[in-house]
Design a protein around this motif. Structure first.
Motif, mmCIF file in Angstrom:
data_model
loop_
_atom_site.group_PDB
_atom_site.id
_atom_site.type_symbol
_atom_site.label_atom_id
_atom_site.label_comp_id
_atom_site.label_asym_id
_atom_site.label_seq_id
_atom_site.Cartn_x
_atom_site.Cartn_y
_atom_site.Cartn_z
ATOM 1 N N LEU A 27 -44.246 39.961 24.530
ATOM 2 C CA LEU A 27 -43.616 41.184 24.022
ATOM 3 C C LEU A 27 -44.150 41.427 22.619
ATOM 4 N N SER A 28 -45.250 42.147 22.542
ATOM 5 C CA SER A 28 -45.899 42.390 21.251
ATOM 6 C C SER A 28 -46.376 43.827 21.191
ATOM 7 N N SER A 29 -46.224 44.440 20.025
ATOM 8 C CA SER A 29 -46.721 45.794 19.822
ATOM 9 C C SER A 29 -48.240 45.787 19.826
ATOM 10 N N VAL A 30 -48.836 46.864 20.343
ATOM 11 C CA VAL A 30 -50.278 46.873 20.607
ATOM 12 C C VAL A 30 -51.087 47.132 19.350
ATOM 13 N N ARG A 31 -50.721 48.134 18.577
ATOM 14 C CA ARG A 31 -51.556 48.552 17.454
ATOM 15 C C ARG A 31 -50.929 48.263 16.096
ATOM 16 N N SER A 32 -49.982 47.336 16.068
ATOM 17 C CA SER A 32 -49.349 47.005 14.795
ATOM 18 C C SER A 32 -48.796 45.587 14.865
ATOM 19 N N GLU A 33 -48.320 45.119 13.715
ATOM 20 C CA GLU A 33 -47.690 43.808 13.626
ATOM 21 C C GLU A 33 -46.169 43.928 13.679
ATOM 22 N N SER A 34 -45.657 45.062 14.156
ATOM 23 C CA SER A 34 -44.215 45.292 14.130
ATOM 24 C C SER A 34 -43.461 44.268 14.970
ATOM 25 N N VAL A 35 -43.991 43.962 16.160
ATOM 26 C CA VAL A 35 -43.317 43.040 17.072
ATOM 27 C C VAL A 35 -44.345 42.071 17.628
ATOM 28 N N LYS A 36 -44.056 40.776 17.523
ATOM 29 C CA LYS A 36 -44.919 39.739 18.082
ATOM 30 C C LYS A 36 -44.038 38.644 18.650
ATOM 31 N N GLY A 37 -44.204 38.355 19.946
ATOM 32 C CA GLY A 37 -43.396 37.282 20.509
ATOM 33 C C GLY A 37 -43.490 37.212 22.018
ATOM 34 N N PHE A 38 -42.538 36.494 22.611
ATOM 35 C CA PHE A 38 -42.528 36.296 24.061
ATOM 36 C C PHE A 38 -41.097 36.054 24.523
ATOM 37 N N THR A 92 -39.074 34.301 28.264
ATOM 38 C CA THR A 92 -39.247 33.633 29.553
ATOM 39 C C THR A 92 -38.140 34.083 30.487
ATOM 40 N N ARG A 93 -38.527 34.642 31.638
ATOM 41 C CA ARG A 93 -37.567 35.131 32.628
ATOM 42 C C ARG A 93 -37.492 34.178 33.811
ATOM 43 N N VAL A 94 -36.275 33.787 34.173
ATOM 44 C CA VAL A 94 -36.022 32.992 35.380
ATOM 45 C C VAL A 94 -35.048 33.788 36.237
ATOM 46 N N GLY A 95 -35.549 34.387 37.293
ATOM 47 C CA GLY A 95 -34.707 35.269 38.092
ATOM 48 C C GLY A 95 -34.296 36.475 37.272
ATOM 49 N N ALA A 96 -32.984 36.682 37.162
ATOM 50 C CA ALA A 96 -32.482 37.817 36.384
ATOM 51 C C ALA A 96 -32.093 37.413 34.967
ATOM 52 N N ARG A 97 -32.365 36.153 34.572
ATOM 53 C CA ARG A 97 -31.936 35.663 33.258
ATOM 54 C C ARG A 97 -33.129 35.495 32.320
ATOM 55 N N ILE A 98 -32.913 35.812 31.061
ATOM 56 C CA ILE A 98 -33.873 35.502 30.011
ATOM 57 C C ILE A 98 -33.409 34.195 29.371
ATOM 58 N N VAL A 99 -34.152 33.130 29.589
ATOM 59 C CA VAL A 99 -33.692 31.797 29.185
ATOM 60 C C VAL A 99 -34.319 31.328 27.872
ATOM 61 N N LYS A 100 -35.364 31.995 27.433
ATOM 62 C CA LYS A 100 -36.044 31.551 26.215
ATOM 63 C C LYS A 100 -36.751 32.745 25.603
ATOM 64 N N GLY A 101 -36.886 32.744 24.290
ATOM 65 C CA GLY A 101 -37.605 33.819 23.640
ATOM 66 C C GLY A 101 -37.740 33.573 22.150
ATOM 67 N N ASP A 102 -38.823 34.065 21.608
ATOM 68 C CA ASP A 102 -39.079 33.938 20.168
ATOM 69 C C ASP A 102 -39.884 35.169 19.752
ATOM 70 N N ILE A 103 -39.291 35.993 18.877
ATOM 71 C CA ILE A 103 -39.905 37.275 18.513
ATOM 72 C C ILE A 103 -39.864 37.434 16.998
ATOM 73 N N GLN A 104 -40.995 37.831 16.431
ATOM 74 C CA GLN A 104 -41.117 38.097 15.000
ATOM 75 C C GLN A 104 -41.152 39.611 14.783
ATOM 76 N N LEU A 105 -40.330 40.101 13.835
ATOM 77 C CA LEU A 105 -40.244 41.536 13.560
ATOM 78 C C LEU A 105 -40.691 41.834 12.139
ATOM 79 N N ARG A 106 -41.494 42.867 12.019
ATOM 80 C CA ARG A 106 -41.874 43.402 10.707
ATOM 81 C C ARG A 106 -41.659 44.913 10.747
ATOM 82 N N LEU A 107 -40.428 45.313 10.454
ATOM 83 C CA LEU A 107 -40.053 46.715 10.511
ATOM 84 C C LEU A 107 -39.787 47.218 9.099
ATOM 85 N N SER A 108 -40.194 48.433 8.834
ATOM 86 C CA SER A 108 -40.031 48.998 7.489
ATOM 87 C C SER A 108 -38.561 49.137 7.112
ATOM 88 N N SER A 109 -37.693 49.324 8.103
ATOM 89 C CA SER A 109 -36.269 49.514 7.825
ATOM 90 C C SER A 109 -35.467 48.226 7.974
#
Length: 310
Positions: free
Chosen positions: A62-73, A75-92
């Motif tokens: 899960l990362s933005s294509v043309r910017s550093e706004s969102v970078k991360g991943f 992990t989906r197991v069935g209908a559950r998201i069991v793991k994730g790590d996301i870095q945000l760089r938002l102006s606001s």
């Protein structure tokens, strides 16, 4: 070229022969559906297998294509998201002191709530219900009863179409103000006034991040206001031109967690999920095949659309 029946048949006898022919054709069609049901069951079982909660799951970027706004991943197991790590760089969204980005980490504390994608749970339930319809059509009732089989096919088509619509995404699934992720899903919790909304659209995982602010009541301009205008145009607009909205929800007010808010900044990130794409393709093919059966049966039974919808 003309075709003649010899000896000539009376109108009553000709109608009787036509009805007998249609009856034999209907019997043959219903018998052929039993082979088709085997194929439908196999396709639905493949969908159920792809949707099953199997470890280690699917890790999706899960990362933005043309910017550093969102970078991360995540992990989906069935209908559950069991793991994730996301870095945000938002102006606001200023990062914590001493950090150059805001980090969102899914909680690994035992007993912490999990992020469940209700759309996928609904798709899996509908696929299982479709399998039940196929089993009932095969082992219960009279397989040569046209009314029974017609009703089962229509029910099967309804379940498959609904499952496909959940994978495609509906306006209801995008109502982020009602289904943003809970703070307790993350460790540490989300920053104040940050909405994290994960949904399925076109068989892809779509993340919407929104920074919010309270919807303050409109202020009455005073004689000392710098942007006061008696003509409808503020001084700022006349100098710099009108301010263009930064996103499609600019200026709207939403009811979020019991408070009226506005969206300051909005980011959309999409990640293609191969398993969900495969399920979408299989459901589309199954839906088309079942519709063909319904139309064939309707023709042989001499039903029009008004009768079949009744």
């Amino acid at each position: 070229m003309a075709t003649w029946a010899y000896p000539p048949l009376s109108a009553e006898k000709l109608k009787e022969e036509e009805e007998n022919s249609l009856s034999r054709e209907l019997e043959w069609l219903l018998a052929s559906f039993q082979e088709l049901l085997v194929s439908l069951r196999e396709g639905l079982e493949e969908c159920a297998e792809l949707l099953a909660p199997k470890e280690p799951g699917s890790t999706l970027v899960l990362s933005s294509v043309r910017s550093e706004s969102v970078k991360g991943f995540v992990t989906r197991v069935g209908a559950r998201i069991v793991k994730g790590d996301i870095q945000l760089r938002l102006s606001s969204l200023p990062p914590p002191r001493g950090a150059n980005a805001t980090r969102l980490t899914f909680s690994s504390i035992p007993g912490a709530p999990e992020l469940v994608l209700d759309q996928l749970a609904d798709v899996r339930n509908l696929v299982n219900q479709s399998l039940d319809v196929v089993d009932v059509s095969t082992w219960t009732g009279n397989p040569l009863n046209s009314s029974f089989i017609s009703g089962q096919l229509r029910l099967l088509h309804e379940h498959i179409s609904e499952a496909r619509s959940f994978l495609k995404g509906t306006p209801e699934t995008l109502q982020w103000w009602e289904s943003s992720a809970d703070n307790d899903v993350f460790d540490p919790g989300l920053p104040p006034y940050l909405s994290f909304h994960l949904a399925i659209a076109e068989a892809a995982l779509v993340l919407h991040l929104r920074t919010l602010e309270p919807a303050a009541p409109a202020q009455t301009p005073t004689a000392f206001a710098s942007d006061i205008s008696l003509t409808g145009f503020s001084l700022r607009d006349r100098i710099f031109g009108p301010k263009h909205p930064t996103h499609d929800e600019s200026g709207e007010i939403f009811r979020w967690r019991g408070e009226e808010v506005k969206v300051k900044e909005k980011i959309r990130v999409e990640s293609q999920d191969p398993s969900l794409i495969a399920v979408m393709a299989k459901l589309s093919a199954l839906e088309h095949e079942v519709m063909k059966c319904i139309n064939s049966l309707k023709i042989v039974m001499n039903e029009d659309d008004a009768e079949s919808d009744a």
